[in-house]
Design a protein around this motif. Structure first.
Motif, PDB file in Angstrom:
ATOM      1  N   THR A 169     -24.523   8.725  21.575  1.00  0.00           N
ATOM      2  CA  THR A 169     -24.573   9.997  20.856  1.00  0.00           C
ATOM      3  C   THR A 169     -24.512   9.818  19.337  1.00  0.00           C
ATOM      4  N   PRO A 170     -23.591   8.997  18.797  1.00  0.00           N
ATOM      5  CA  PRO A 170     -23.593   8.824  17.340  1.00  0.00           C
ATOM      6  C   PRO A 170     -24.884   8.213  16.801  1.00  0.00           C
ATOM      7  N   ILE A 193     -16.661  20.141  14.510  1.00  0.00           N
ATOM      8  CA  ILE A 193     -15.459  20.726  15.126  1.00  0.00           C
ATOM      9  C   ILE A 193     -15.420  20.390  16.614  1.00  0.00           C
ATOM     10  N   PHE A 194     -16.559  20.534  17.298  1.00  0.00           N
ATOM     11  CA  PHE A 194     -16.616  20.192  18.718  1.00  0.00           C
ATOM     12  C   PHE A 194     -16.267  18.717  18.933  1.00  0.00           C
ATOM     13  N   CYS A 195     -16.827  17.836  18.108  1.00  0.00           N
ATOM     14  CA  CYS A 195     -16.556  16.400  18.246  1.00  0.00           C
ATOM     15  C   CYS A 195     -15.100  16.074  17.942  1.00  0.00           C
ATOM     16  N   LEU A 227     -16.961   8.587  16.220  1.00  0.00           N
ATOM     17  CA  LEU A 227     -18.180   7.993  15.667  1.00  0.00           C
ATOM     18  C   LEU A 227     -19.260   9.042  15.422  1.00  0.00           C
ATOM     19  N   THR A 228     -19.301  10.063  16.262  1.00  0.00           N
ATOM     20  CA  THR A 228     -20.284  11.131  16.062  1.00  0.00           C
ATOM     21  C   THR A 228     -19.947  11.951  14.827  1.00  0.00           C
ATOM     22  N   ILE A 229     -18.663  12.181  14.581  1.00  0.00           N
ATOM     23  CA  ILE A 229     -18.264  12.863  13.345  1.00  0.00           C
ATOM     24  C   ILE A 229     -18.722  12.051  12.137  1.00  0.00           C
ATOM     25  N   ALA A 256     -21.142   9.942  12.060  1.00  0.00           N
ATOM     26  CA  ALA A 256     -22.611  10.012  12.017  1.00  0.00           C
ATOM     27  C   ALA A 256     -23.085  11.320  11.394  1.00  0.00           C
ATOM     28  N   PHE A 257     -22.411  12.430  11.704  1.00  0.00           N
ATOM     29  CA  PHE A 257     -22.797  13.711  11.101  1.00  0.00           C
ATOM     30  C   PHE A 257     -22.573  13.696   9.589  1.00  0.00           C
ATOM     31  N   VAL A 258     -21.492  13.058   9.157  1.00  0.00           N
ATOM     32  CA  VAL A 258     -21.168  13.057   7.736  1.00  0.00           C
ATOM     33  C   VAL A 258     -22.120  12.167   6.939  1.00  0.00           C
ATOM     34  N   VAL A 259     -22.498  11.016   7.495  1.00  0.00           N
ATOM     35  CA  VAL A 259     -23.290  10.040   6.731  1.00  0.00           C
ATOM     36  C   VAL A 259     -24.754   9.995   7.138  1.00  0.00           C
ATOM     37  N   ARG A 260     -25.169  10.845   8.052  1.00  0.00           N
ATOM     38  CA  ARG A 260     -26.540  10.776   8.558  1.00  0.00           C
ATOM     39  C   ARG A 260     -27.569  11.013   7.467  1.00  0.00           C
TER      40      ARG A 260
END
Length: 159
Positions: free
Chosen positions: A60-61, A96-98, A137-139, A141-145
């Protein structure tokens, strides 16, 4: 910095591909042993189930970082400002979900430390550990994507 992030998420993607290959090999081995040799392996089902959870939650990330997630857009705004607001709102709700996923995955992992997998003899926490790890890791990924909004507007400009 981007090069290090690309390398880190590419490595995580390679780990996911390796887990998938191991899952396929174990399933193939189980089919051969059960149906052709008549000697079913008792541990493969639990290993495959555990590896499947690891594969999904570590994959997912990678998907989020590369902006390759499946997008279902109910609203598409022509106004660039509204489209940016929608994009940011979706990212915040996803983070928030992650965060909830990471928190409750951590709680489940701690609770499962004392229980054992029946056929493997390892802690059941190994089944729950990827939930919190994948959420965190998904959080990240969202921040640095990569900037998906700019990529999306570039695609629209080309059409």
């Amino acid at each position: 910095m981007r090069r290090y992030l690309d390398t880190a998420f590419a490595t995580l993607g390679a780990i996911v591909v390796t887990i998938f290959a191991v899952i396929m090999a174990l399933i193939f081995m189980q089919v051969i042993n059960r149906f052709f040799l008549g000697l079913p392996l008792f541990w493969t089902e639990e290993v495959v189930r555990m590896l499947l959870v690891w594969m999904v939650l570590l994959g997912t990330p990678v998907v989020v970082y590369q902006c390759d997630e499946i997008k279902v857009e109910l609203f598409h705004f022509k106004n660039k400002h509204l489209e940016t607001c929608r994009y940011v709102l979706v990212a915040i709700l996803s983070i928030i979900f992650c965060a909830f996923l990471a928190y409750w995955g951590y709680r489940f992992t701690l609770r499962a430390l004392g229980t054992m997998q029946p056929s493997l003899g390892i802690s059941r926490a190994w089944l729950y550990a990827p939930i919190s790890l994948g959420g965190m890791l998904t959080i990240i990924a969202f921040v640095v994507r990569r900037d998906a909004l700019n990529e999306q507007s570039d695609e629209e400009d080309l059409t």
